[in-house]
Design an enzyme around this catalytic site. Structure first.
Site, mmCIF file in Angstrom:
data_model
loop_
_atom_site.group_PDB
_atom_site.id
_atom_site.type_symbol
_atom_site.label_atom_id
_atom_site.label_comp_id
_atom_site.label_asym_id
_atom_site.label_seq_id
_atom_site.Cartn_x
_atom_site.Cartn_y
_atom_site.Cartn_z
ATOM 1 N N GLU A 103 7.544 1.640 4.908
ATOM 2 C CA GLU A 103 7.021 0.836 6.055
ATOM 3 C C GLU A 103 7.219 -0.853 5.316
ATOM 4 O OE1 GLU A 103 2.688 0.939 6.599
ATOM 5 O OE2 GLU A 103 2.668 -0.605 7.944
ATOM 6 N N HIS A 123 3.793 7.429 2.877
ATOM 7 C CA HIS A 123 4.808 6.325 3.187
ATOM 8 C C HIS A 123 4.598 5.040 2.188
ATOM 9 C CE1 HIS A 123 1.606 4.820 5.869
ATOM 10 N NE2 HIS A 123 2.029 3.459 5.603
ATOM 11 N N HIS A 172 0.778 -1.364 -0.100
ATOM 12 C CA HIS A 172 -0.088 -0.069 0.160
ATOM 13 C C HIS A 172 0.782 1.164 -0.046
ATOM 14 C CE1 HIS A 172 0.460 -0.814 4.361
ATOM 15 N NE2 HIS A 172 0.703 0.589 4.266
HETATM 16 CO CO CO Z 1 1.145 1.697 6.266
#
Ligand code: CO
Length: 146
Positions: free
Chosen positions: A136, A87, A8
């Site tokens: 991440e 992110h 994502h």
């Molecule tokens: Co995230």
């Protein structure tokens, strides 16, 4: 380490409700999940799906709205009042192996692996060690998880 799929892209927003309307009405998204709270981070999160191919899930957009003034997203929105890209999140097979890998490369891993928005362990790597991108890393969900 073997790079996995782009799970994502995290997008900070002052209003998940308005962002959901944008992804639905302007971007044509048809699969928008129910928002939920992540109390450990003081944020509300809502995932919007993009289509995958061959039955695999596509990359998601993670909309993040803070409800706690101490949330790191609150600071981000103070600098970017309209919201913005926050992110990128990549999957890996083994979170501890990935942490050791980044640390061996001299990258600053921010904290210990913890359970993220998909219910699998995650950690963040400092943007200054990642060409400016807050990154991440998450362990790939097992069969059946979303
Ligand atoms: Co995230």
């Amino acid at each position: 380490m073997k790079l996995g799929r782009l799970n994502h892209v995290g997008v900070a927003t002052p209003s998940i409700e308005k962002s959901v309307a944008y992804y639905r009405d302007v971007m044509g998204a048809t699969k928008i999940h129910e928002p939920f709270d992540l109390p450990a981070q003081g944020v509300k999160v809502c995932f919007v799906d993009t289509p995958g191919d061959g039955g695999t899930a596509g990359t998601q957009i993670e909309l993040i709205e803070p409800y706690d003034q101490s949330s790191t997203i609150t600071g981000f929105l103070a600098k970017n009042p309209a919201g913005g890209q926050h992110h990128m999140c990549y999957e890996v097979a083994d979170i501890h192996e990935a942490k050791a890998w980044f640390e061996a490369k001299g990258a600053r891993v921010l904290g210990e692996p913890r359970i993220g928005a998909h219910g699998t362990p995650i950690f963040f790597v400092h943007p200054k060690d990642m060409n400016g991108v807050l990154t991440e890393i998450m362990e790939t969900p097992r069969e059946g998880a979303h």
